[in-house]
Enzyme design. Structure first.
Site, PDB file in Angstrom:
ATOM      1  N   CYS A 116      55.620  68.050  39.608  1.00 52.04           N
ATOM      2  CA  CYS A 116      57.015  68.038  39.630  1.00 52.04           C
ATOM      3  C   CYS A 116      57.500  68.041  38.148  1.00 52.04           C
ATOM      4  O   CYS A 116      58.368  68.816  37.618  1.00 52.04           O
ATOM      5  CB  CYS A 116      57.786  66.874  40.292  1.00 52.04           C
ATOM      6  SG  CYS A 116      57.499  66.685  41.915  1.00 52.04           S
ATOM      7  N   CYS A 172      55.592  62.364  39.807  1.00 47.87           N
ATOM      8  CA  CYS A 172      54.883  63.370  40.511  1.00 47.87           C
ATOM      9  C   CYS A 172      54.586  64.387  39.196  1.00 47.87           C
ATOM     10  O   CYS A 172      55.300  65.099  38.575  1.00 47.87           O
ATOM     11  CB  CYS A 172      55.690  64.110  41.502  1.00 47.87           C
ATOM     12  SG  CYS A 172      55.169  65.763  41.939  1.00 47.87           S
TER      13      CYS A 172
END
Length: 145
Positions: free
Chosen positions: A72, A69
């Site tokens: 993230c 991600c």
């Protein structure tokens, strides 16, 4: 010592009682003698979630994330900086949703990153999406009063 906080050790998972006025004094685990706070987010697993979050009387903010991600990855250094700055008033932990799918499912994680603030082991607030440093601090301040 009835006003003592209950904290799990990140190293051995033993539960420790720490007086609130001793948090900034660098408390160590009574069992393994390791520091209770390191200034780094803790890594959560199914094996340590109960001691580090569910049984903790200190607020814990958990970053639900995954290695693939992009947002993230962008939030990781922001989250780590907040941990260095705000511990020991609260704890910071990260949960890899790919490695710990059962825990991610238990909390209904539908998008990542998602932050959940736990107070006394219960979800108190949830914030999906990437937060910059000031936004993260503002969100935490609003939740903690």
């Amino acid at each position: 010592m009835s006003d003592a906080l209950l904290l799990g050790c990140a190293h051995c998972h033993a539960m420790n009682r720490v007086r609130p006025d001793r948090l900034s004094a660098g408390p160590r685990c009574g069992k393994c003698q390791q520091p209770m706070f390191t200034g780094e987010p803790l890594t959560l697993t199914g094996a340590n979630f109960a001691s580090l979050v569910a049984r903790s009387s200190l607020p814990v903010v958990v970053d639900f994330w995954a290695s693939w991600c992009g947002p993230c990855k962008a939030m990781a250094p922001i989250f780590a900086e907040a941990a260095r700055e705000l511990e020991p008033r609260l704890r910071f932990a990260k949960l890899d949703t790919e490695a710990e799918q059962a825990l991610a499912g238990r909390f209904g994680i539908r998008s990542i990153p998602t932050l959940i603030l736990f107070k006394n082991g219960q979800e108190a607030a949830r914030q999906p999406g990437l937060l910059q440093g000031p936004q993260l601090r503002q969100w935490l301040a609003a939740q903690l009063g």
